[in-house]
Motif scaffolding. Structure first.
Motif, PDB file in Angstrom:
ATOM      1  N   VAL A   1       0.844  -1.196   0.000  1.00 52.14           N
ATOM      2  CA  VAL A   1       0.000   0.000   0.000  1.00 52.14           C
ATOM      3  C   VAL A   1       0.886   1.255   0.000  1.00 52.14           C
ATOM      4  CG1 VAL A   1      -1.640   1.340   1.384  1.00 52.14           C
ATOM      5  CG2 VAL A   1      -1.999  -1.123   1.043  1.00 52.14           C
ATOM      6  N   ARG A   2       1.850   1.288   0.884  1.00 59.45           N
ATOM      7  CA  ARG A   2       2.720   2.466   1.041  1.00 59.45           C
ATOM      8  C   ARG A   2       3.651   2.661  -0.161  1.00 59.45           C
ATOM      9  NH1 ARG A   2       5.532   0.727   5.267  1.00 59.45           N
ATOM     10  NH2 ARG A   2       7.176  -0.056   3.918  1.00 59.45           N
ATOM     11  N   ASP A   3       4.319   1.575  -0.611  1.00 58.91           N
ATOM     12  CA  ASP A   3       5.385   1.714  -1.597  1.00 58.91           C
ATOM     13  C   ASP A   3       4.968   1.444  -3.040  1.00 58.91           C
ATOM     14  OD1 ASP A   3       7.111   2.332   0.516  1.00 58.91           O
ATOM     15  OD2 ASP A   3       7.639   0.231   0.811  1.00 58.91           O
ATOM     16  N   PHE A   4       3.831   0.779  -3.239  1.00 58.73           N
ATOM     17  CA  PHE A   4       3.396   0.441  -4.593  1.00 58.73           C
ATOM     18  C   PHE A   4       2.066   1.101  -4.960  1.00 58.73           C
ATOM     19  CE2 PHE A   4       6.369  -2.809  -3.502  1.00 58.73           C
ATOM     20  CZ  PHE A   4       6.939  -3.257  -4.671  1.00 58.73           C
ATOM     21  N   GLY A   5       1.397   1.705  -3.981  1.00 57.10           N
ATOM     22  CA  GLY A   5       0.098   2.310  -4.254  1.00 57.10           C
ATOM     23  C   GLY A   5      -1.024   1.301  -4.358  1.00 57.10           C
TER      24      GLY A   5
ATOM     25  N   ALA B   1      -5.278 -14.673   3.566  1.00 56.40           N
ATOM     26  CA  ALA B   1      -4.237 -13.651   3.404  1.00 56.40           C
ATOM     27  C   ALA B   1      -4.841 -12.336   2.923  1.00 56.40           C
ATOM     28  CB  ALA B   1      -3.195 -14.143   2.407  1.00 56.40           C
ATOM     29  N   PRO B   2      -4.229 -11.216   3.317  1.00 53.42           N
ATOM     30  CA  PRO B   2      -4.684  -9.915   2.814  1.00 53.42           C
ATOM     31  C   PRO B   2      -4.548  -9.878   1.286  1.00 53.42           C
ATOM     32  CG  PRO B   2      -3.110  -9.635   4.612  1.00 53.42           C
ATOM     33  CD  PRO B   2      -3.114 -11.082   4.249  1.00 53.42           C
ATOM     34  N   ARG B   3      -5.539  -9.304   0.630  1.00 50.98           N
ATOM     35  CA  ARG B   3      -5.521  -9.189  -0.831  1.00 50.98           C
ATOM     36  C   ARG B   3      -5.324  -7.737  -1.228  1.00 50.98           C
ATOM     37  NH1 ARG B   3     -10.665 -11.611  -3.493  1.00 50.98           N
ATOM     38  NH2 ARG B   3     -10.624  -9.445  -3.715  1.00 50.98           N
ATOM     39  N   CYS B   4      -4.718  -7.542  -2.403  1.00 48.42           N
ATOM     40  CA  CYS B   4      -4.447  -6.189  -2.884  1.00 48.42           C
ATOM     41  C   CYS B   4      -4.746  -6.079  -4.372  1.00 48.42           C
ATOM     42  CB  CYS B   4      -2.971  -5.839  -2.669  1.00 48.42           C
ATOM     43  SG  CYS B   4      -2.462  -5.755  -0.946  1.00 48.42           S
ATOM     44  N   LEU B   5      -5.008  -4.850  -4.790  1.00 50.26           N
ATOM     45  CA  LEU B   5      -5.216  -4.497  -6.188  1.00 50.26           C
ATOM     46  C   LEU B   5      -4.294  -3.344  -6.517  1.00 50.26           C
ATOM     47  CD1 LEU B   5      -6.935  -4.294  -8.903  1.00 50.26           C
ATOM     48  CD2 LEU B   5      -8.403  -2.696  -7.617  1.00 50.26           C
ATOM     49  N   ILE B   6      -3.598  -3.450  -7.654  1.00 46.41           N
ATOM     50  CA  ILE B   6      -2.852  -2.314  -8.178  1.00 46.41           C
ATOM     51  C   ILE B   6      -3.520  -1.956  -9.497  1.00 46.41           C
ATOM     52  CG2 ILE B   6      -0.649  -1.446  -9.043  1.00 46.41           C
ATOM     53  CD1 ILE B   6       0.752  -3.208  -7.010  1.00 46.41           C
ATOM     54  N   THR B   7      -3.953  -0.701  -9.595  1.00 47.96           N
ATOM     55  CA  THR B   7      -4.734  -0.245 -10.740  1.00 47.96           C
ATOM     56  C   THR B   7      -4.405   1.214 -11.020  1.00 47.96           C
ATOM     57  OG1 THR B   7      -6.994  -0.135 -11.634  1.00 47.96           O
ATOM     58  CG2 THR B   7      -6.729   0.420  -9.302  1.00 47.96           C
ATOM     59  N   GLY B   8      -4.929   1.723 -12.114  1.00 46.59           N
ATOM     60  CA  GLY B   8      -4.871   3.156 -12.423  1.00 46.59           C
ATOM     61  C   GLY B   8      -3.485   3.760 -12.388  1.00 46.59           C
ATOM     62  N   GLU B   9      -3.373   4.910 -11.727  1.00 45.16           N
ATOM     63  CA  GLU B   9      -2.103   5.644 -11.679  1.00 45.16           C
ATOM     64  C   GLU B   9      -0.998   4.853 -11.002  1.00 45.16           C
ATOM     65  OE1 GLU B   9      -1.033   8.548 -13.109  1.00 45.16           O
ATOM     66  OE2 GLU B   9      -2.923   8.334 -14.199  1.00 45.16           O
ATOM     67  N   ALA B  10      -1.330   4.059 -10.000  1.00 45.99           N
ATOM     68  CA  ALA B  10      -0.299   3.261  -9.324  1.00 45.99           C
ATOM     69  C   ALA B  10       0.301   2.247 -10.293  1.00 45.99           C
ATOM     70  CB  ALA B  10      -0.881   2.562  -8.099  1.00 45.99           C
ATOM     71  N   ALA B  11      -0.544   1.563 -11.058  1.00 43.78           N
ATOM     72  CA  ALA B  11      -0.056   0.601 -12.050  1.00 43.78           C
ATOM     73  C   ALA B  11       0.771   1.316 -13.113  1.00 43.78           C
ATOM     74  CB  ALA B  11      -1.225  -0.149 -12.682  1.00 43.78           C
ATOM     75  N   LYS B  12       0.296   2.466 -13.532  1.00 45.71           N
ATOM     76  CA  LYS B  12       1.006   3.231 -14.568  1.00 45.71           C
ATOM     77  C   LYS B  12       2.394   3.633 -14.076  1.00 45.71           C
ATOM     78  CE  LYS B  12       0.568   7.404 -17.370  1.00 45.71           C
ATOM     79  NZ  LYS B  12      -0.280   8.572 -17.664  1.00 45.71           N
ATOM     80  N   ARG B  13       2.494   4.128 -12.836  1.00 44.10           N
ATOM     81  CA  ARG B  13       3.795   4.544 -12.287  1.00 44.10           C
ATOM     82  C   ARG B  13       4.787   3.381 -12.278  1.00 44.10           C
ATOM     83  NH1 ARG B  13       0.689   7.432  -8.800  1.00 44.10           N
ATOM     84  NH2 ARG B  13       0.798   5.833  -7.207  1.00 44.10           N
ATOM     85  N   ILE B  14       4.327   2.211 -11.849  1.00 43.49           N
ATOM     86  CA  ILE B  14       5.215   1.051 -11.803  1.00 43.49           C
ATOM     87  C   ILE B  14       5.636   0.659 -13.208  1.00 43.49           C
ATOM     88  CG2 ILE B  14       5.330  -1.419 -11.257  1.00 43.49           C
ATOM     89  CD1 ILE B  14       3.391  -0.765  -8.886  1.00 43.49           C
ATOM     90  N   PHE B  15       4.669   0.509 -14.106  1.00 41.51           N
ATOM     91  CA  PHE B  15       4.952   0.031 -15.461  1.00 41.51           C
ATOM     92  C   PHE B  15       5.849   0.988 -16.239  1.00 41.51           C
ATOM     93  CE2 PHE B  15       3.756  -0.592 -19.962  1.00 41.51           C
ATOM     94  CZ  PHE B  15       4.201  -1.905 -20.100  1.00 41.51           C
ATOM     95  N   VAL B  16       5.552   2.265 -16.172  1.00 43.09           N
ATOM     96  CA  VAL B  16       6.291   3.271 -16.949  1.00 43.09           C
ATOM     97  C   VAL B  16       7.757   3.307 -16.524  1.00 43.09           C
ATOM     98  CG1 VAL B  16       6.495   5.777 -17.325  1.00 43.09           C
ATOM     99  CG2 VAL B  16       4.306   4.634 -17.580  1.00 43.09           C
ATOM    100  N   SER B  17       8.059   2.961 -15.297  1.00 43.72           N
ATOM    101  CA  SER B  17       9.450   2.993 -14.842  1.00 43.72           C
ATOM    102  C   SER B  17      10.324   1.952 -15.549  1.00 43.72           C
ATOM    103  CB  SER B  17       9.528   2.838 -13.325  1.00 43.72           C
ATOM    104  OG  SER B  17       9.164   1.533 -12.941  1.00 43.72           O
ATOM    105  N   TYR B  18       9.706   1.034 -16.280  1.00 47.70           N
ATOM    106  CA  TYR B  18      10.457   0.022 -17.030  1.00 47.70           C
ATOM    107  C   TYR B  18      10.374   0.237 -18.542  1.00 47.70           C
ATOM    108  CZ  TYR B  18      10.665  -2.329 -12.575  1.00 47.70           C
ATOM    109  OH  TYR B  18      10.912  -2.617 -11.256  1.00 47.70           O
ATOM    110  N   LEU B  19       9.853   1.380 -18.955  1.00 47.28           N
ATOM    111  CA  LEU B  19       9.766   1.679 -20.384  1.00 47.28           C
ATOM    112  C   LEU B  19      10.934   2.552 -20.815  1.00 47.28           C
ATOM    113  CD1 LEU B  19       5.977   2.485 -20.913  1.00 47.28           C
ATOM    114  CD2 LEU B  19       7.172   0.312 -21.283  1.00 47.28           C
ATOM    115  N   VAL B  20      11.467   2.249 -21.992  1.00 49.53           N
ATOM    116  CA  VAL B  20      12.516   3.091 -22.583  1.00 49.53           C
ATOM    117  C   VAL B  20      12.159   3.380 -24.014  1.00 49.53           C
ATOM    118  CG1 VAL B  20      14.375   2.342 -21.069  1.00 49.53           C
ATOM    119  CG2 VAL B  20      13.961   1.112 -23.188  1.00 49.53           C
TER     120      VAL B  20
END
Length: 173
Positions: free
Chosen positions: A138-142, A154-173
């Motif tokens: 939650v804190r570090d990945f959004g 176990a606790p479940r999580c969703l990464i979506t929207g801007e949080a997913a975009k921030r993670i993914f874009v950091s690996y684009l060149v």
């Protein structure tokens, strides 16, 4: 056109190490039962489920640094990360100073890529192994916390929207 170029981090200066993410082979799965032992047997019936797509992460030298299992849930419009694991040398629960860092993040970014590639919008879900890990996601990945599937689950999580975009874009060149 932008390309997905995954990497992990090495050493105290966190230098980028490019990695290849390819389909897991039988030999990859069997290596988890050889010293040094991984926490999980990747030849187990659970992980070998035909519905899961399994991938290996390797350095340019061919070192196996992680494995990931994903399930494409078209009816739920997400890619579900079934299980991720770092090799023993990079697993922070096994090493006080892991060889590589950023392995979980790159495997989540790859899950986001699978979601995009399957027209699911980049959304991923996963279970956090502990409440502490849930707070980290939650804190570090959004990540957004989801209700557990049942009592004691176990606790479940969703990464979506801007949080997913921030993670993914950091690996684009």
């Amino acid at each position: 056109m932008a390309r997905f170029e995954p990497y992990i981090l090495s050493g105290p200066d966190h230098e980028r190490v490019p990695v290849a993410i390819e389909e897991m082979t039988r030999a990859d799965a069997e290596s988890t039962n050889q010293p040094p032992l991984w926490q999980t047997d990747w030849t187990s019936d659970f992980i070998q489920n035909e519905e899961y797509q399994k991938y290996a992460v390797r350095t340019p030298e061919g070192e196996l640094v992680a494995l990931g299992a994903y399930e494409i849930l078209e009816r739920a419009l997400v890619v579900h990360i079934v299980y991720l694991e770092s090799s023993p040398a990079s697993n922070p629960t096994l090493q006080s100073e892991p060889r590589y860092h950023g392995i979980g993040r790159v495997l989540m970014a790859f899950g986001i890529k699978l979601s995009i590639d399957n027209d699911l919008g980049g959304d991923i879900t996963f279970e956090a192994k502990t409440p502490e890990l849930e707070r980290h996601y939650v804190r570090d990945f959004g990540a957004l916390p989801l209700p557990p599937l049942g009592a004691g689950e176990a606790p479940r999580c969703l990464i979506t929207g801007e949080a997913a975009k921030r993670i993914f874009v950091s690996y684009l060149v």
